[in-house]
Structure formats: C-alpha cells, structure tokens
Design a protein around this motif. Sequence first.
Motif, mmCIF file in Angstrom:
data_model
loop_
_atom_site.group_PDB
_atom_site.id
_atom_site.type_symbol
_atom_site.label_atom_id
_atom_site.label_comp_id
_atom_site.label_asym_id
_atom_site.label_seq_id
_atom_site.Cartn_x
_atom_site.Cartn_y
_atom_site.Cartn_z
ATOM 1 N N GLN A 274 -31.847 -70.835 -9.060
ATOM 2 C CA GLN A 274 -33.047 -70.627 -9.875
ATOM 3 C C GLN A 274 -32.802 -69.641 -11.015
ATOM 4 O OE1 GLN A 274 -36.022 -72.443 -9.438
ATOM 5 N NE2 GLN A 274 -34.516 -73.551 -8.228
ATOM 6 N N LEU A 275 -32.003 -68.614 -10.777
ATOM 7 C CA LEU A 275 -31.751 -67.618 -11.807
ATOM 8 C C LEU A 275 -30.741 -68.103 -12.845
ATOM 9 C CD1 LEU A 275 -31.768 -64.231 -9.875
ATOM 10 C CD2 LEU A 275 -33.641 -65.465 -10.953
ATOM 11 N N SER A 276 -30.186 -69.295 -12.643
ATOM 12 C CA SER A 276 -29.307 -69.876 -13.662
ATOM 13 C C SER A 276 -30.079 -70.209 -14.931
ATOM 14 C CB SER A 276 -28.644 -71.151 -13.118
ATOM 15 O OG SER A 276 -29.622 -72.177 -12.932
ATOM 16 N N GLY A 277 -31.398 -70.332 -14.810
ATOM 17 C CA GLY A 277 -32.243 -70.665 -15.950
ATOM 18 C C GLY A 277 -33.010 -71.951 -15.761
ATOM 19 N N GLN A 278 -32.534 -72.820 -14.863
ATOM 20 C CA GLN A 278 -33.160 -74.113 -14.675
ATOM 21 C C GLN A 278 -34.581 -74.008 -14.125
ATOM 22 O OE1 GLN A 278 -32.986 -77.065 -15.447
ATOM 23 N NE2 GLN A 278 -34.282 -78.142 -13.979
ATOM 24 N N GLY A 279 -34.797 -73.127 -13.150
ATOM 25 C CA GLY A 279 -36.122 -73.022 -12.551
ATOM 26 C C GLY A 279 -37.176 -72.629 -13.571
ATOM 27 N N THR A 280 -36.837 -71.674 -14.421
ATOM 28 C CA THR A 280 -37.776 -71.221 -15.443
ATOM 29 C C THR A 280 -38.001 -72.289 -16.498
ATOM 30 O OG1 THR A 280 -37.110 -68.936 -15.091
ATOM 31 C CG2 THR A 280 -38.196 -69.452 -17.176
ATOM 32 N N LEU A 281 -36.917 -72.943 -16.937
ATOM 33 C CA LEU A 281 -37.067 -73.998 -17.943
ATOM 34 C C LEU A 281 -37.902 -75.155 -17.418
ATOM 35 C CD1 LEU A 281 -33.457 -74.122 -19.435
ATOM 36 C CD2 LEU A 281 -35.518 -73.196 -20.492
ATOM 37 N N ASN A 282 -37.747 -75.449 -16.127
ATOM 38 C CA ASN A 282 -38.497 -76.552 -15.546
ATOM 39 C C ASN A 282 -39.996 -76.255 -15.537
ATOM 40 O OD1 ASN A 282 -37.912 -79.187 -14.381
ATOM 41 N ND2 ASN A 282 -38.908 -78.406 -12.549
ATOM 42 N N SER A 283 -40.351 -74.978 -15.425
ATOM 43 C CA SER A 283 -41.761 -74.600 -15.373
ATOM 44 C C SER A 283 -42.362 -74.300 -16.741
ATOM 45 C CB SER A 283 -41.934 -73.371 -14.467
ATOM 46 O OG SER A 283 -41.550 -73.648 -13.141
ATOM 47 N N TYR A 284 -41.536 -73.790 -17.652
ATOM 48 C CA TYR A 284 -42.097 -73.285 -18.901
ATOM 49 C C TYR A 284 -41.497 -73.894 -20.165
ATOM 50 C CZ TYR A 284 -44.302 -69.771 -15.957
ATOM 51 O OH TYR A 284 -45.055 -69.145 -14.995
ATOM 52 N N SER A 285 -40.734 -74.973 -20.058
ATOM 53 C CA SER A 285 -40.144 -75.558 -21.257
ATOM 54 C C SER A 285 -41.210 -76.030 -22.243
ATOM 55 C CB SER A 285 -39.223 -76.728 -20.883
ATOM 56 O OG SER A 285 -39.948 -77.769 -20.257
ATOM 57 N N SER A 286 -42.321 -76.523 -21.704
ATOM 58 C CA SER A 286 -43.399 -76.988 -22.599
ATOM 59 C C SER A 286 -43.929 -75.849 -23.457
ATOM 60 C CB SER A 286 -44.547 -77.601 -21.784
ATOM 61 O OG SER A 286 -44.143 -78.803 -21.163
ATOM 62 N N LEU A 287 -44.047 -74.649 -22.870
ATOM 63 C CA LEU A 287 -44.528 -73.503 -23.635
ATOM 64 C C LEU A 287 -43.519 -73.090 -24.708
ATOM 65 C CD1 LEU A 287 -46.072 -71.281 -20.809
ATOM 66 C CD2 LEU A 287 -47.243 -72.868 -22.354
ATOM 67 N N THR A 448 -26.237 -64.031 -15.702
ATOM 68 C CA THR A 448 -26.368 -64.493 -14.317
ATOM 69 C C THR A 448 -25.352 -65.573 -13.993
ATOM 70 O OG1 THR A 448 -28.741 -63.998 -14.321
ATOM 71 C CG2 THR A 448 -27.940 -65.514 -12.634
ATOM 72 N N ASN A 449 -25.163 -66.518 -14.888
ATOM 73 C CA ASN A 449 -24.230 -67.618 -14.637
ATOM 74 C C ASN A 449 -22.783 -67.157 -14.578
ATOM 75 O OD1 ASN A 449 -25.871 -70.078 -14.426
ATOM 76 N ND2 ASN A 449 -26.491 -69.643 -16.520
ATOM 77 N N ILE A 450 -22.430 -66.177 -15.389
ATOM 78 C CA ILE A 450 -21.075 -65.614 -15.312
ATOM 79 C C ILE A 450 -20.860 -64.959 -13.947
ATOM 80 C CG2 ILE A 450 -19.547 -63.833 -16.231
ATOM 81 C CD1 ILE A 450 -20.792 -64.362 -18.992
ATOM 82 N N CYS A 451 -21.858 -64.214 -13.488
ATOM 83 C CA CYS A 451 -21.766 -63.567 -12.172
ATOM 84 C C CYS A 451 -21.666 -64.603 -11.053
ATOM 85 C CB CYS A 451 -22.971 -62.666 -11.946
ATOM 86 S SG CYS A 451 -23.036 -61.211 -13.024
ATOM 87 N N LEU A 452 -22.399 -65.704 -11.185
ATOM 88 C CA LEU A 452 -22.356 -66.753 -10.160
ATOM 89 C C LEU A 452 -20.978 -67.402 -10.087
ATOM 90 C CD1 LEU A 452 -25.817 -68.510 -10.687
ATOM 91 C CD2 LEU A 452 -25.126 -67.079 -8.755
ATOM 92 N N ALA A 453 -20.348 -67.626 -11.222
ATOM 93 C CA ALA A 453 -19.006 -68.224 -11.230
ATOM 94 C C ALA A 453 -18.009 -67.325 -10.506
ATOM 95 C CB ALA A 453 -18.556 -68.482 -12.670
ATOM 96 N N ILE A 454 -18.087 -66.025 -10.773
ATOM 97 C CA ILE A 454 -17.188 -65.066 -10.106
ATOM 98 C C ILE A 454 -17.482 -65.015 -8.609
ATOM 99 C CG2 ILE A 454 -16.542 -62.634 -9.961
ATOM 100 C CD1 ILE A 454 -17.210 -62.429 -12.970
#
Length: 522
Positions: A274-287, A448-454
Amino acid sequence: MVTKSRVYNWYIALLAAGCMVLYGYDAAVFNAVQTNKHWLDWFNTPKGNLLGLVNTTYSIGAIVSGWFLAGPTADYFGRRWGMGIGCFITVIATLVQTFSPRHGLGVFIFGRVLIGIGQGMALTAGPVFIGELTPPEIRGKVMSFWQLFYSVGSFIAYWVNYACGKHKESLGHWDWKMVVMFQMLVPLIIIVQLPFVPESPRWYIQHGDRIEDARASLRRVRDTEQEVEDELLGIREAIIFEKEVISGSYLALWKDVSVRKRMGLAFIVNVGQQLSGQGTLNSYSSLIYKQIWPSSDTINLINALNATCGILFTLNATWTVDRFGRKFLFIGGAIGMAICMLIVPMIGLETPNIAVKSAAGKITGYTKTEPVGIAIVAMLFLFIFFYKPSWGATTWIWTSEIFSMNVRTQAVGMCTQMQNVAQCVFNQFFPIFYANCGLKSFFFFMTTNICLAIFVWRLIPETKSVALEEIDVLFGGANHTEKGGDLLHVEDPHRAHVGVDNVGLEEISSAAARPVAHELKI
C-alpha cells in the motif's frame, strides 16, 4: 500436456479468484462516485475528514473480519463456506449502500463497514483455497490470476461508471446507484457454483483425518493415483507434526519462532504494497486528475483505461512468477515504481503552474497544462505496469503460501489485512499531504519503494515451486513432512506406497499413543 483434471483445477481456482473481483470493484467504486455530482448531492457533499471516513470504514470492517472472523470461519466450516459467507454479506452490503436514504450518509457508511466484513472473509478463504488445491509447480501462475481479477473488478466498475456517466441526465441519481448495485453480480455467480467444487483436502485431514474425503478431492484435481497418494501423505505428515509437536491451534502463531518470523515479514510486505503508492492512487486518482481536467467524463475514461491496462499488465505475472521467482518480481517492480515516482514530481517541478481564477478575477488555485497532465498520466500508467505483476500479484502469492496448515487461514487473514491497516492510516492524511505538497508528495513513495527493494533483497526467501508442507524450512523451521513421517512410521516421507501408507480412518490424535523417536526436534 493439458489434462481434464488440470483444466478443472484451473476452473475452481479461477472461481475462487473471483472473490478478488469484489475487492477491485469496491475500490474503484468509491474512487468513481466521490466525484459524482448526484452522489455528492444525495449525501450533502461530504468533504475532508468525512469523505476520508467513508473510504476508511471499509478498511475497518475488513480489518476486523480478517483478524477475528475470517480465519476461524474458514477453519471451522471450510474454505468454501468462508468464501460463500463473505460473498453473501457483500450482496447484503451492496443493497444497503444502493438504497441508502437521501442525506443518510450514516447508512451508506454502515454498508461500507458490512462490505469490508464480507470481503475480509472472502479474501482470506479464497487464496488459501487456491493454494491448497493447486500443484506447487503452477501455484504461482494460478495465484497470479488473483491479482488479475482485482483488475477485472476495477475494469468492470470504471467502465460501468463511464457508461452511466454518459447518460447521467436521463439516469439522475441512478447513475451512481447502478454503479454500486453491479457489485452484486460476481458474488452471486460465486455463491451459485461453490456447492459443486471440492473442499480443500488439507481441511479434511485437519478435521478428523478424513482420508477418503481428502482423497476424493485430490482425485478431481490430480492426474495420477500416485500424485494423489504422495500429496495426501505429505498433508497427513505435516498436520500430525503440527498438532502433536507444535500446536494444533492458533497458539502456534506465537509459540513457533519461524511462524513469528514469517508474520513479521508478511506484515511488512503487505504494508509495503500500500505504501508503494498504489493504494493511495487507487483511492484518490480522480481528485488528482480533477486538478487538470474539469470534465468528469475525461476522468472516468482515464480510470477505465487504467483498469483495462491493469488487466494486461497483470498477465505478465503468469509467465514470470514461476519462471523467475517471487524475489525477482518484488525487487524489479519496486525499482521500476521508484523511478516512476521520481519522474512524476520532477515533471510537476519543471513545468509552469497555470493560475485558476474565479469569475471575480481572484486566483483560487493552480493547475497544469493538458500536455503536462498527459505526461503525468503516462507515468502513472507505467507505474501500474511495474506494480501489477510484482507488488500487486506477488504479494498475495507469497503471503498465501508461506504459512503452515495449523495457522494458515488466520495468518493469511491477519497479514493481508495489514494492507487495509496501512491504507486506513495513510488515506486519512494523504489528502492533506497532497494539498500542502502537491506532486512533491510522490517523493515519499519513491523512497518507500527503494526501501522495499532493499528489504526483499536482504530478508525475503524464494518460495518458487516449494511444496506447502515444506515451506517452513525456508524460515528456519523443521521440515514438517519428514518429521511427520517419523510420527506416522512411513518408509519414505516423500513418496507414498499406494494402498499402504494412507489406509485407515483413525483420528490424528490417536498418533499420540505411538512411540516417537527421541531425536525428533523442532
């Protein structure tokens, strides 16, 4: 070679994967209706924290269900009942939302809580059912359709919303009600078919060593009698070891060091999704899009095309996850998403802002030109290209296969609902974060995504093609198959003697009376 049993295995797995359509549809529905003029008028134009509450209440219901209801239901009644009850609650919740009274936002919110509870149950039982009935060599490929069906749900929701939006004048308030009501379709289809699919053989063995029932289930999804007997023996070995040596209850979540380790890793992986950005974009992309395009039709079309591309992008997981492995997709996806989340704010910083003025000539805000908007949308589509087969599909695949039978449903329910915990918390302050920082807020997702890869590179073991009963070894636990073979006194724990090793109706608990080798250790 395509066989009848393999085709049937795919059919029942795809039926269970249909539970994910519920999740994808619901996430898209809220993103769509929150900018719908008729929906806003019906509920007195909720804003700010109240709008965030409408979105968050779904997550609250799903978290409660995943942590406290879904696991016990699927373990006590069976995987099919877990999916069926979840789908039924979703149908009821859809009706509650659709027929909420005018100005009755509280009723709509109650429907959101209900739908979260229903989906929390279905989303726990579904992936466990698929993993327990699918051969290990194709488990990743089959489970990739779990995330694909999330995209299918979003695809249906956004295109239904787009079609209703084109006829909003004639439909009136039914332009949003029809979008919400369509959510009933897939759960009804699943409910009708569930009585005719086999229950998990692992559930049968766990509940009284019902060998004949488990054998009948396996015969419907395996090609040869030897495959049936080998897998049946492996299941019995693992379950008797878990009951006699570790714990047959959820206490193993805390007693077994390797299970605790898996819980911690899976929590981070699911929060990271969710913190990769997808969760937020899925909820608020329209805004976000609304600041560039004032037309709701344009925004609806972008969201519908995004959902369509999501289906195509997720298909990449079907041919990569069992070929290159889970770690490859996790790391490659995180790096790709980080690059996209670097470029998006850079586009915003390097292009001029256009002042938006009121009729009186007062500046009310700033926007970007349409070419800049198109560039941002293109990068967000590229983000989806990296996300869908990696942190979208692979997170569910990996989480559903790493736990032993004694805690699997409860652990999967708790871990996957960490997605909603993260989304629930982050979605509360992202609108404020975005209002203050604009596109610069995307630098957070890049980091966040850089940290997840590591994190994956250093700590996550590869689970490709490993049998469910032997996953524990990867996390420092015992080989449940081999230790269980000692308890059952079989000659070869990995290959059954047909008609010899899996004979008898005795309860697993009776094995306590048998002598156990002193060298048996966890």
